[in-house]
Design a protein around this motif. Structure first.
Motif, short mmCIF file in Angstrom:
data_model
loop_
_atom_site.label_atom_id
_atom_site.label_comp_id
_atom_site.label_asym_id
_atom_site.label_seq_id
_atom_site.Cartn_x
_atom_site.Cartn_y
_atom_site.Cartn_z
N GLU A 112 -49.32 62.87 -83.01
CA GLU A 112 -50.22 61.63 -82.63
C GLU A 112 -51.61 62.35 -82.00
O GLU A 112 -52.72 61.68 -81.91
N ALA A 113 -51.65 63.56 -81.51
CA ALA A 113 -52.90 64.27 -81.24
C ALA A 113 -52.73 65.60 -81.00
O ALA A 113 -51.70 66.25 -81.01
N VAL A 114 -53.88 66.43 -81.01
CA VAL A 114 -54.06 67.73 -81.05
C VAL A 114 -54.59 68.30 -79.93
O VAL A 114 -55.90 67.85 -79.41
N HIS A 115 -54.37 69.23 -78.93
CA HIS A 115 -54.82 69.76 -77.88
C HIS A 115 -55.93 70.60 -78.49
O HIS A 115 -56.13 71.20 -79.42
N GLU A 116 -56.93 70.85 -77.36
CA GLU A 116 -58.15 71.64 -77.68
C GLU A 116 -57.67 73.23 -77.81
O GLU A 116 -56.88 73.78 -77.51
N ARG A 117 -58.33 73.73 -79.16
CA ARG A 117 -57.95 75.11 -79.46
C ARG A 117 -58.77 76.04 -78.40
O ARG A 117 -59.71 76.02 -78.22
N GLU A 118 -57.81 77.28 -78.19
CA GLU A 118 -58.51 78.46 -77.70
C GLU A 118 -59.47 79.26 -78.60
O GLU A 118 -60.46 79.80 -78.34
N THR A 119 -58.54 79.38 -79.81
CA THR A 119 -59.35 80.21 -81.07
C THR A 119 -59.00 79.58 -82.18
O THR A 119 -58.00 78.85 -82.35
N LEU A 120 -59.71 79.84 -83.11
CA LEU A 120 -59.41 79.28 -84.63
C LEU A 120 -59.97 80.29 -85.52
O LEU A 120 -61.16 80.85 -85.61
N LEU A 121 -59.07 80.93 -86.32
CA LEU A 121 -59.24 81.55 -87.55
C LEU A 121 -59.47 80.77 -88.63
O LEU A 121 -58.54 79.96 -89.06
N SER A 122 -60.84 80.98 -89.33
CA SER A 122 -61.04 80.01 -90.34
C SER A 122 -61.30 80.92 -91.63
O SER A 122 -61.56 82.19 -91.49
N ARG A 123 -61.20 80.30 -92.64
CA ARG A 123 -61.70 80.90 -93.99
C ARG A 123 -62.50 80.27 -94.70
O ARG A 123 -62.22 78.98 -94.85
N PRO A 124 -63.62 80.92 -95.11
CA PRO A 124 -64.60 79.88 -95.94
C PRO A 124 -64.12 79.70 -97.13
O PRO A 124 -63.58 80.76 -98.02
N ASP A 125 -64.10 78.37 -97.61
CA ASP A 125 -63.51 78.11 -98.98
C ASP A 125 -64.93 77.70 -99.79
O ASP A 125 -65.51 77.06 -99.19
N PHE A 126 -64.88 78.24 -101.18
CA PHE A 126 -66.11 78.07 -101.96
C PHE A 126 -66.43 76.43 -102.00
O PHE A 126 -67.56 76.04 -102.04
N TYR A 127 -65.26 75.73 -102.18
CA TYR A 127 -65.47 74.32 -102.46
C TYR A 127 -65.43 73.35 -101.03
O TYR A 127 -66.17 72.40 -101.00
N ASP A 128 -64.62 73.73 -100.55
CA ASP A 128 -64.13 72.98 -99.09
C ASP A 128 -64.97 73.15 -98.00
O ASP A 128 -64.69 72.67 -96.73
N GLY A 129 -65.68 74.46 -97.83
CA GLY A 129 -66.29 74.75 -96.71
C GLY A 129 -65.43 75.55 -95.90
O GLY A 129 -64.28 76.09 -96.54
N LEU A 130 -65.45 75.55 -94.47
CA LEU A 130 -64.77 76.34 -93.69
C LEU A 130 -63.34 75.77 -93.56
O LEU A 130 -62.93 74.69 -93.04
N LYS A 131 -62.21 76.49 -93.87
CA LYS A 131 -60.95 75.87 -93.61
C LYS A 131 -60.32 76.81 -92.84
O LYS A 131 -60.28 78.02 -92.68
N PRO A 132 -59.56 76.01 -91.83
CA PRO A 132 -58.85 76.68 -90.65
C PRO A 132 -57.56 77.35 -91.42
O PRO A 132 -56.88 76.73 -91.93
N VAL A 133 -57.24 78.52 -90.78
CA VAL A 133 -56.09 79.17 -91.15
C VAL A 133 -54.98 79.16 -89.85
O VAL A 133 -53.81 78.81 -90.19
N ALA A 134 -55.59 79.41 -88.79
CA ALA A 134 -54.54 79.41 -87.66
C ALA A 134 -55.11 79.12 -86.27
O ALA A 134 -56.12 79.69 -86.26
N ALA A 135 -54.60 78.50 -85.36
CA ALA A 135 -55.09 78.45 -84.06
C ALA A 135 -54.52 79.03 -83.11
O ALA A 135 -53.41 79.25 -83.29
N ASN A 136 -55.10 79.37 -81.84
CA ASN A 136 -54.75 79.74 -80.61
C ASN A 136 -54.10 81.40 -80.87
O ASN A 136 -52.91 81.32 -80.02
N ILE A 137 -54.70 82.20 -81.86
CA ILE A 137 -54.04 83.20 -81.83
C ILE A 137 -54.73 84.35 -80.84
O ILE A 137 -56.02 84.12 -80.46
#
Ligand SMILES: Nc1nc2c(ncn2[C@@H]2O[C@H](COP(=O)(O)OP(=O)(O)O)[C@@H](O)[C@H]2O)c(=O)[nH]1
Ligand SMILES: [Mg+2]
Ligand SMILES: [Zn+2]
Length: 347
Positions: A95-120
């Motif tokens: 139902e809900a997501v807590h605020e993230r401390e960190t977010l590792l993202s991967r830029p996708d050519f078509y979809d923009g920034l795609k998150p990979v993993a949070a709170n690492i």
């Protein structure tokens, strides 16, 4: 003349609740009274419209994701509700997501920034003897780590194969790793096959949330399996045997370590583009450049043939490795030539 039929208040209310019910049903399949109380949980992995959630009871359940949740990824802390009976293998709803401390993202050519993993809080940049060791790829990961402010450790896997390389290639790898170590990155040389060198890596795991990143085939899943034999992460060999071809890790997956800590396996990222970053952020991502940034004669120095370039001088005086500046330029060139159409439109 046909008189428009008017609904009385009771009818109107029933229509509204039915509509609301339909909305709720298409979203979660369950009525409110078929769901238990809200609980805290952790996202193990996310697959399209559903995700595996680790509950406080230590059990993982596959759950629907409410549509109002726009972004959900491995490592997210969530609020979810368990269903009294499962439907189509779904056992609850997120139902809900807590605020993230960190977010590792991967830029996708078509979809923009795609998150990979949070709170690492720790990233293992895995490279290997085969497929070929590439400082170009390592540097891209390092820049990404520096940008999100998470300390990376550089891992060279498959050292059991090092003797198959020429002396020049071996020297090249060792010199690069020594350089990374000298500028302040911790580096480890391991083999998931012979288990050599694994202890220093394992010693860094307790109490932290770590992720392995790197090209496909460098042995990330094999390392996860060696560190935690009980988890059986899917490796290339396993899936080749099962006849599923290249079907290896497709989403980041969370594994709890026995003695407090987490290790996340991630899918191979073929090309880690950095076009979401500005030139200044890429310069800053080269920590050996930092003492010299701002000292070039021209403020818009490209660090190529510009006169009075402090970075080139630093290379000449051997404060910075020449290959680091070369890699930097290759990243900058790829940013200029390979920007996705959308990013160009947005400027
Ligand atoms: N020789 C050798 N092969 C390895 C080692 N680690 C992994 N491999 C092999 O490399 C291939 C890719 O491994 P995998 O873990 O699926 O890589 P991933 O794509 O990074 O997860 C598999 O065939 C593994 O058996 C190692 O330390 N030495
Ligand atoms: Mg894998
Ligand atoms: Zn310069």
């Amino acid at each position: 003349m046909v008189k428009k039929k008017r609904l009385n208040k009771g009818q109107q209310r029933r229509v509204n609740t039915n509509q609301q019910k339909r909305l709720d049903q298409t979203e979660v399949e369950w009525h409110n009274d078929q769901l238990g109380p809200a609980e805290g949980g952790r996202i193990i992995s996310r697959y399209g419209q559903h995700a595996d959630v680790l509950g406080a009871d230590g059990i993982t359940r596959r759950c629907h994701i409410r549509r109002n949740i726009s972004s959900l990824v491995c490592g997210d802390r969530v609020q979810w509700r368990q269903a009294t009976n499962s439907q189509d293998g779904m056992q609850g709803v997120i139902e809900a997501v807590h605020e993230r401390e960190t977010l590792l993202s991967r830029p996708d050519f078509y979809d923009g920034l795609k998150p990979v993993a949070a709170n690492i809080d720790q990233i293992f940049v895995v490279s290997s003897v085969l497929p070929a060791f590439s400082t170009q790829i390592i540097d891209r990961y390092l820049v990404a780590c520096e940008d999100i402010g998470i300390e990376p450790t550089i891992v060279l896997n498959k050292v059991d194969l090092i003797e198959q390389l020429s002396v020049e290639e071996q020297t090249h790898i060792n010199a690069a790793l020594d350089y990374y170590q000298a500028i302040g990155y911790s580096t480890v040389r391991v083999s998931s096959t012979t288990q050599q060198g694994l202890l220093p890596l394992v010693a860094q795991l307790p109490g932290r949330t770590s992720i392995v990143v790197g090209q496909s085939g460098v042995g990330k899943s094999s390392l996860v399996n060696e560190i935690m034999p009980q988890v059986n992460a899917e490796t290339k060999q396993v899936s080749e045997n099962s006849g599923l071809g290249q079907h290896t890790t497709t989403v980041a997956t969370w594994y709890s370590l026995p003695d407090d800590g987490v290790l996340i396996d991630s899918p191979g990222i073929r090309e880690f583009s950095l076009w979401h970053l500005a030139a200044e952020q890429i310069e800053q991502g080269y920590k050996d450049f930092r003492p010299f940034l701002g000292l070039c004669k021209f403020r818009d120095c490209k660090h190529k043939n510009d006169p009075g370039c402090a970075l080139r001088e630093a290379v000449e005086e051997q404060h910075i490795a020449a290959w680091r500046l070369d890699n930097f330029h290759r990243i900058m060139d790829s940013m200029n030539s390979k920007k996705p159409p959308r990013a160009i439109v947005r400027g």
